[in-house]
Motif scaffolding. Structure first.
Motif, PDB file in Angstrom:
ATOM      1  N   UNK A   1       4.314   7.383   1.992  1.00 17.43           N
ATOM      2  CA  UNK A   1       4.758   6.294   2.850  1.00 17.43           C
ATOM      3  C   UNK A   1       4.475   4.997   2.100  1.00 17.43           C
ATOM      4  N   UNK A   2       5.516   4.188   1.938  1.00 20.61           N
ATOM      5  CA  UNK A   2       5.309   2.874   1.350  1.00 20.61           C
ATOM      6  C   UNK A   2       5.098   1.885   2.484  1.00 20.61           C
TER       7      UNK A   2
ATOM      8  N   UNK B   1       5.419  -2.776   7.507  1.00 23.74           N
ATOM      9  CA  UNK B   1       6.674  -2.033   7.604  1.00 23.74           C
ATOM     10  C   UNK B   1       6.505  -0.780   6.744  1.00 23.74           C
ATOM     11  N   UNK B   2       6.956   0.330   7.272  1.00 25.43           N
ATOM     12  CA  UNK B   2       6.679   1.599   6.606  1.00 25.43           C
ATOM     13  C   UNK B   2       7.983   2.307   6.257  1.00 25.43           C
TER      14      UNK B   2
ATOM     15  N   UNK C   1       0.847  -1.189   0.000  1.00 23.28           N
ATOM     16  CA  UNK C   1       0.000   0.000   0.000  1.00 23.28           C
ATOM     17  C   UNK C   1       0.877   1.231   0.000  1.00 23.28           C
ATOM     18  N   UNK C   2       0.446   2.232  -0.768  1.00 24.93           N
ATOM     19  CA  UNK C   2       1.172   3.484  -0.788  1.00 24.93           C
ATOM     20  C   UNK C   2       0.262   4.557  -0.191  1.00 24.93           C
ATOM     21  N   UNK C   3       0.797   5.271   0.789  1.00 23.55           N
ATOM     22  CA  UNK C   3       0.010   6.296   1.449  1.00 23.55           C
ATOM     23  C   UNK C   3       0.565   7.658   1.029  1.00 23.55           C
TER      24      UNK C   3
ATOM     25  N   UNK D   1      13.613   2.937  -3.291  1.00 22.10           N
ATOM     26  CA  UNK D   1      12.990   1.626  -3.331  1.00 22.10           C
ATOM     27  C   UNK D   1      12.369   1.266  -1.976  1.00 22.10           C
ATOM     28  N   UNK D   2      11.193   0.636  -2.027  1.00 20.21           N
ATOM     29  CA  UNK D   2      10.568   0.119  -0.811  1.00 20.21           C
ATOM     30  C   UNK D   2      10.276  -1.353  -1.072  1.00 20.21           C
TER      31      UNK D   2
END
Lengths: 337, 337, 337, 337
Positions: B39-40, B27-28, B1-3, D30-31
């Motif tokens: 935020x990934x 994990x962010x 999820x991408x915030x 990268x995430x």
């Protein structure tokens, strides 16, 4: 049925169309103008209109009878009004049904019932068998959930409504449920409609995501034709190209259905919008547009709800909604139940 | 999820969002640019995206995992190919399934089977339990119809496919049917999907009238998650604002689904258009767009068919369709089965 | 017009409706059956149908004349066929128009023209005035672009087609352009239609994103009523709830429009799908469904194109498309121009 | 932009995507999670997202910046409030604009103005240049109509609003008009948007029939980017599959747009529904959903109106509408202007 003939139709073609129709039980009369000729076909004949449309010389066919009868205003002029326990549905009452998306535990549904009843809601909703788009999502507590719901309803003097998703569940649910709800995805699950029609208990019929008003009323006709008498129609949004909201509440459908049918119409602003912030404005819009009531989702702690949290109201929001409805009710000449 | 965070997000809000996510198992990691900060959130956390979207400071949330797994190309790179009796579905074969809308009598289905087999069709379709929008329309012959169909299929060496409309029918139908068909109106009848998944027999899953491609693949996921292995997806038109045709065949869905999924895709031009004249052009369009086959309606005397006559091909039209497919097949590097 | 009366209509109401219609220039004839009564109103009267619908005792009104005349098959039975320089549009020819989304430079459009002509394309497309959804995007080279385009067309013997976005541009464009293109967003820009109709040059009229087939033909009627003779209709996808593709090509519209109108119909698979991978399957689908030609985007280096790169074909893909059309053409009894 | 990589992405592919992005001016981070890897690309780079999506190893691309800036709440937190003569638009006022569909004569518009002003309306609408779907329909009185309208507005102290349909009309209209209206069909007539933006006068921008909320705000962005400051957005219904009403008013768009943008939002229930009986319920629904005002059609004798009679209110209905709005206003914490 009206059969519009092509401009260049030959006498022979016209005769053939006329014969085709009388052959199938229609009486046919011609209406000829300068520009166009039509055949009016009346009587008890039966034929698929598209088949007539494909006869040589025919430009277009227009059906003139509505496909539904029992659900129509013509069949019953006065609004249908009926009682579910102490609750009167239809007529001059505005009814608010509320509760969580899903029954999660005995404590949760009791707490929800307390919130609903305290604020002025008169019927309790909650899902026990959940139709989920993902096979990996929470599917509901089943019969255990029904038991808790019935207990909560009885404690707070509210009838209960819950969704049924398959014909065979009628037997399990019969002892717990006051109103059966047919979800949008099952609006044309004709086997379910037949079984519930025969059951004779009140049914809330949600509009399908891509159902026209006519198809929605035809689904109600299925219930009525199989024995149901007390039906609540529920507008819950249709699918359009706009993706910002989950669905698009078809606000005009309310005055339209009130005109075409005698059945009461509710609005579900929770599913229509999918977002808590919009439930109040859209729900109130439904009321002033003429709805007989609302069904909304409320939970003591929406972010922790097992499903549909984002569209679920906080208790304070629910209270505000009820107060606003109270203020609006004179405009629509109603009283809050 | 991408915030995606709002431009004016405060450090305190950002921390709260981060805590909200880690609290739920993610994990962010932060990615900050000049104009925007995101935020990934990765890992095995679970949360309704809309709930995150309502946290203060959050502008938007973007899901990044597809909700379906077993149905995806990522799960299975190669095309699914399987056999139904002598018929190979998928791969380099083009398969034509045909027959009447409804089984009307023993003679009728035998005659249809003869037409289908003679022209080059390899599987027989026909309805025994008909889902009709009107409660007053012909509802099918039931088990009697199944028996005639099986006889016709056996006589001409063709497997049979027919629609199932309720979970409890599996037991009656099991002995007669090679492929179960799930109609558009039941695509999200999850109880039916569960039961058919467990049954393990091949299933043709029609796309719902207002189902997105993702929802269609999620319905296939239901079948796969409950045990089904051999699934045929079938595009049969979606509901749009255009009313000239019954539905609008979503021609692009064919290359799209072939890219997203390993499952074979068929096209039903009869239901997509609702008009006989369009079945051939639209069916051929489906083939060159990459479909693995067609399912069409054919009848010895369409104007006398018990249902859907106007969209049913005459035998000569069906023969022409098969000849045209033969000519087109090299363009799509296929052979007619 | 057909006026369907309500079941409970009173004789007084019926008389009032009849008077209302005759008062407005209609001749009225009654067709009475057991269940329904209709009034057929023919002649040269004029009234908004919705107004009749609101008279007491009226259930429904059904228009029976098509609103377009010059664009209809009834007005002209034979297919319209016309020439644009050396290119014949309509009839038994399949025509491929191609070029970049936008003219970017003299070199680029010359290179594009070379690609198009070498592969078998016969007309050159390219935008000089670009209608962009964002005010911050590249808006085109304007007259300079037109000049380059004309040069490229002349060098390779191809007429040129480009989009016009405002009535006053006719004067600038007149010297450079062989066919004016009206984009989807301007399909109902009636001022533009009037001016282009009067100009008398060939026009390609793209279907609006949410235009019904009838509205599309009405827009063609505007052009014809103001003097245009040579019109190419172009299906380029409609807006639906499906968002995977940019738009949904309405494949059925092709046989439908060929039936309703004498005008040639093209398909634009580039804008319909928005994705290069789908341009070939969807374009070929358009051809077998009966289109008279395609208009596609091609560029020597699509990822570096100034706009619409993702839906633009590589030269090799364009060549393959032309070869495939060659193979398909016998099925639709056509020759590649 | 967020780039979601495919599960099986190779290190080489990942490097290529990273290079592709940095090459175009992005900073890339990268995430990586267990199941998925994403690249966050921020900064001032520019690329068509679809192009990134087609790079090998890329599963999906998600844009993260809104395409509009000046129209967004982020750009301007407070509601835009502005005056048109004596009328305040936005803020805590509810404004009702009304008048006939078209100016038909001096007497008619004066009579309409009297009806509007007497009942509590504060701005006068009326069409002088009519965009009609048929070339054979009444196209408006043109400049003569503007002159009558201005006279009527001045006599009753009301600013006037009328539709503009082509850029060159600005010069004629400038002297007569207080607010320019851009109709639904011209929402993406970018040439018109540019000219009106530069003109600097207030503009009412109607939502296109198939415009997403984002596209609608992008059209407002065009006006703002070219110099306009005072813009009224107007929801007037979108096109859906439901044909009972002319369009479907997207009631949720009101709270959504109020959240995304600082611009005032009006509702046009006359065009949204197309039927007089629904104008009041749907108009009131718009108000309680949060609209800043309404624009409605009223005429002394609707059945004799030159256009749109069926959706035009009788004077008594208009008076009732205003009284109802008065009652509702406290619920939305507003006052009637």
């Amino acid at each position: 049925m009206v059969v519009v003939l092509e401009k260049g139709v030959t006498p022979r073609e016209k005769e053939a169309v006329r014969a085709f129709l009388t052959d199938r039980g229609f009486q046919v009369r011609e209406v000829a103008g300068e520009e166009e000729t039509i055949l009016g076909a009346v009587g008890s004949g039966q034929v698929d209109h598209r088949e007539v449309e494909m006869q040589p010389g025919v430009a277009r066919v227009v059906p003139i009878t509505k496909p539904y009868k029992l659900a129509s205003r013509e069949f019953k002029k006065a609004d249908s009004v009926f009682s579910v326990g102490p609750v009167k549905i239809g007529g001059n009452r505005l009814v608010v049904i509320a509760g969580p998306c899903a029954v999660e535990s005995r404590e949760q549904i009791l707490e929800c019932a307390d919130i609903v009843a305290s604020a002025g809601g008169v019927m309790l909703r909650g899902g026990a068998f959940k139709p989920r788009t993902s096979p990996y999502s929470f599917q509901g507590l089943g019969e255990e959930g029904l038991r808790y719901m019935k207990e909560a309803g009885e404690r707070y003097g509210m009838p209960v409504i819950t969704e049924i998703v398959a014909p065979h569940q009628v037997e399990i649910m019969r002892d717990y449920v006051d109103v059966f709800q047919i979800g949008a995805r099952n609006m044309q699950n004709f086997e379910l409609l037949k079984v519930l029609g025969a059951e004779g208990r009140p049914v809330m019929l949600k509009r399908g995501l891509s159902a026209t008003i006519e198809e929605w009323l035809m689904a109600a006709e299925y219930l009525l034709a199989h024995g149901a008498e007390d039906i609540i129609l529920c507008e819950r949004g249709i699918r359009t190209f706009e993706t910002y909201t989950r669905n698009s509440l078809d606000i005009s459908s309310i005055p339209v259905v009130k005109k075409l049918s005698h059945l009461p119409v509710f609005v579900d602003p929770s599913h229509a919008t999918g977002l808590r912030d919009q439930v109040i404005p859209v729900g109130l819009a439904g009321i002033v547009a003429g709805a007989d009531g609302l069904i909304v989702e409320v939970h003591p702690d929406p972010p922790r709800a097992a499903s549909d949290g984002p569209q679920t109201l906080y208790p304070e929001q629910f209270e505000k909604l009820l107060r606003d409805i109270e203020v609006l009710s004179p405009v629509v000449e109603r009283e809050v139940a």
